[in-house]
Scaffold this active site. Structure first.
Site, mmCIF file in Angstrom:
data_model
loop_
_atom_site.group_PDB
_atom_site.id
_atom_site.type_symbol
_atom_site.label_atom_id
_atom_site.label_comp_id
_atom_site.label_asym_id
_atom_site.label_seq_id
_atom_site.Cartn_x
_atom_site.Cartn_y
_atom_site.Cartn_z
ATOM 1 N N HIS A 137 189.487 7.644 65.384
ATOM 2 C CA HIS A 137 188.336 8.632 65.347
ATOM 3 C C HIS A 137 187.177 7.909 65.176
ATOM 4 C CE1 HIS A 137 185.874 11.984 64.179
ATOM 5 N NE2 HIS A 137 185.337 11.260 63.142
ATOM 6 N N HIS B 26 181.542 11.670 67.052
ATOM 7 C CA HIS B 26 181.168 12.868 68.060
ATOM 8 C C HIS B 26 180.034 12.571 69.056
ATOM 9 C CE1 HIS B 26 183.388 14.711 64.696
ATOM 10 N NE2 HIS B 26 183.665 15.408 65.496
#
Length: 132
Positions: free
Chosen positions: A102, A105
């Site tokens: 991750h 965004h």
């Protein structure tokens, strides 16, 4: 590109606690605290987990959001965008295409030429300075 897969326990041993929480458990570092938020060093940002080249400093800009922001990843599919419906929101998560770390965004409010803002956690990155 060949995927790099490791059990979570192996990632936990390899990464420091903050890197592990953000990269493997999808946490977020606090805004304005990351080491690359305001850096202007020329170079290439690599994934802290697998060393894959992700972003070039030429695409970095100051978005004021508190995290390093880029208007585009390095060409060649370095990152993958994934629909994220966590925390009662609909967002687009950015992960490393090689190891699925991750990273942050992406939002549609960036500058030209793409109009995108890849909002990336510093802790997920390792900057390799460009040789002059």
């Amino acid at each position: 590109m060949e995927k790099l897969e490791k059990p979570l326990e192996e990632w936990k041993q390899m990464l420091d606690p903050e890197q592990y929480n953000v990269c493997r458990l999808k946490a977020t570092e606090r805004p304005f605290t990351g080491k690359y938020n305001s850096t202007r060093t020329a170079g290439v940002y690599h994934c802290i987990c697998c060393n894959e080249a992700l972003f070039d400093s030429t695409t970095k800009f100051d978005s004021g959001c508190g995290w390093p922001s880029f208007y585009a990843p390095i060409e060649g599919g370095a990152v993958v965008e994934v629909r994220d419906v966590s925390h009662g929101m609909i967002r687009t998560e950015v992960v490393c295409s090689k190891c699925d770390a991750h990273l942050g965004h992406v939002f549609p409010d960036g500058p030209k030429p793409t109009g995108l803002r890849y909002c990336i956690n510093s802790v997920c990155l390792d900057l390799v300075p460009r040789q002059i």
